[in-house]
Design an enzyme around this catalytic site. Structure first.
Site, PDB file in Angstrom:
ATOM      1  N   CYS A 123     -42.752  10.379 -43.344  1.00 27.80           N
ATOM      2  CA  CYS A 123     -43.111   9.147 -42.937  1.00 27.80           C
ATOM      3  C   CYS A 123     -43.327   8.383 -44.346  1.00 27.80           C
ATOM      4  O   CYS A 123     -43.125   8.731 -45.421  1.00 27.80           O
ATOM      5  CB  CYS A 123     -44.288   8.985 -42.022  1.00 27.80           C
ATOM      6  SG  CYS A 123     -45.796   9.693 -42.626  1.00 27.80           S
ATOM      7  N   CYS A 199     -41.285   8.026 -38.593  1.00 27.03           N
ATOM      8  CA  CYS A 199     -41.521   6.661 -38.476  1.00 27.03           C
ATOM      9  C   CYS A 199     -40.003   5.981 -38.932  1.00 27.03           C
ATOM     10  O   CYS A 199     -39.232   6.427 -39.714  1.00 27.03           O
ATOM     11  CB  CYS A 199     -42.458   6.338 -39.297  1.00 27.03           C
ATOM     12  SG  CYS A 199     -42.065   6.012 -41.235  1.00 27.03           S
ATOM     13  N   CYS A 207     -31.814   7.771 -47.824  1.00 31.84           N
ATOM     14  CA  CYS A 207     -32.600   9.267 -47.775  1.00 31.84           C
ATOM     15  C   CYS A 207     -31.832   9.988 -48.900  1.00 31.84           C
ATOM     16  O   CYS A 207     -30.751   9.781 -49.345  1.00 31.84           O
ATOM     17  CB  CYS A 207     -32.011  10.003 -46.497  1.00 31.84           C
ATOM     18  SG  CYS A 207     -32.808   9.239 -45.086  1.00 31.84           S
TER      19      CYS A 207
END
Length: 285
Positions: A123, A199, A207
């Site tokens: 998160c 989240c 990513c």
């Protein structure tokens, strides 16, 4: 099909349309509001509308209406169909040509070793939700998992309400700390089998590329740290987040990993993302 595949590739050949598609892939199976896509990618609403229209025309993205809001989701069936067409046409179905070298090497290594599954929860702050997930799976995983959590912009310390709640539910918090995701990107980092974002903000960000191509999924939920109101209302937000993660991770830990292939396992963790029963007994262990 002969016309559809070139159309889809042409649509994805535009950098910003590809960025929209990539964002929706990271957020799958969520239906993401257009306003959020616009804000995350810094694209004007009118421009984004044309990009989404092109993606829908190619059947790569679908649209739903929730009240006055339009929400968008990747059409996963079409995406798989497109990838399958490339695999069968361009690669002639030859895995030696089209399978990722990293994936093949990782698969061979996993077959030769008997070890725990490495799981990472991500998160932004790594102070509550991902910490909850780390503690819960360590407790409920029957020693089958090595669990980690990290934040893209972690806080210097864990949220005190989250810590107190974990203690009240019997979790050992002595080893918990807030960690930066960069800790898990070096040569000495664990090779993950599963990577989950918990989240929306973390899923919206670019990513990292994980070695071994772990199964990934987005298990988004509201941030209890941002809850407002009375102390009781704030406490309820933490209990709700814990309860949702508890139910998801109980389902995850119960999966018959040795009986599922990669596609089936990916579908299972995506389905678990839909578990959001906040009316359950949130005080249960």
């Amino acid at each position: 099909m002969e016309k559809q595949i070139p159309l889809r590739l042409s649509v994805l050949g535009h950098p910003q349309r590809l960025a929209v598609f990539r964002l929706l892939m990271r957020r799958y199976p969520d239906h993401v509001p257009a306003g959020e896509i616009s804000a995350v990618l810094d694209i004007k609403a009118s421009t984004l509308s044309s990009y989404l229209s092109a993606l829908m025309q190619a059947d790569l993205v679908s649209k739903t209406r929730a009240g006055t809001w339009l929400r968008y989701q990747v059409n996963m069936n079409t995406t798989r169909e497109t990838l399958d067409a490339l695999y069968l046409d361009c690669c002639r179905g030859r895995p030696d040509l089209c399978t990722s070298f990293q994936q093949s090497a990782a698969s061979e290594e996993r077959q030769m070793t008997d070890r725990k599954y490495n799981v990472l929860f991500i998160c932004t702050g790594n102070s509550a939700r991902s910490i909850f997930a780390e503690a819960i799976l360590n407790s409920k995983g029957q020693d089958r998992f090595q669990v980690f959590s990290a934040g893209t912009t972690p806080h210097s310390s864990l949220n005190p309400i989250a810590l107190e709640m974990l203690k009240s539910k019997g979790h050992d918090v002595s080893g918990l700390r807030s960690k930066n995701i960069e800790e898990f990107m070096g040569e000495d980092a664990p090779q993950f089998d599963f990577v989950f974002t918990v989240c929306d903000q973390a899923a919206n960000e670019q990513c990292p590329t994980w070695d071994g191509q772990p199964i990934s999924a987005h298990w988004g939920m509201p941030d209890p740290v941002k809850a407002t109101g009375t102390d009781a209302e704030k406490s309820l937000a933490f209990h709700q987040a814990y309860g949702v993660l508890l139910h998801r991770l109980q389902g995850f830990a119960a999966l018959p990993f040795d009986q599922l292939d990669r596609i089936s396992l990916q579908g299972a963790v995506d389905e678990i993302a839909q578990i959001s029963d906040l009316t359950s007994d949130l005080t249960s262990e």
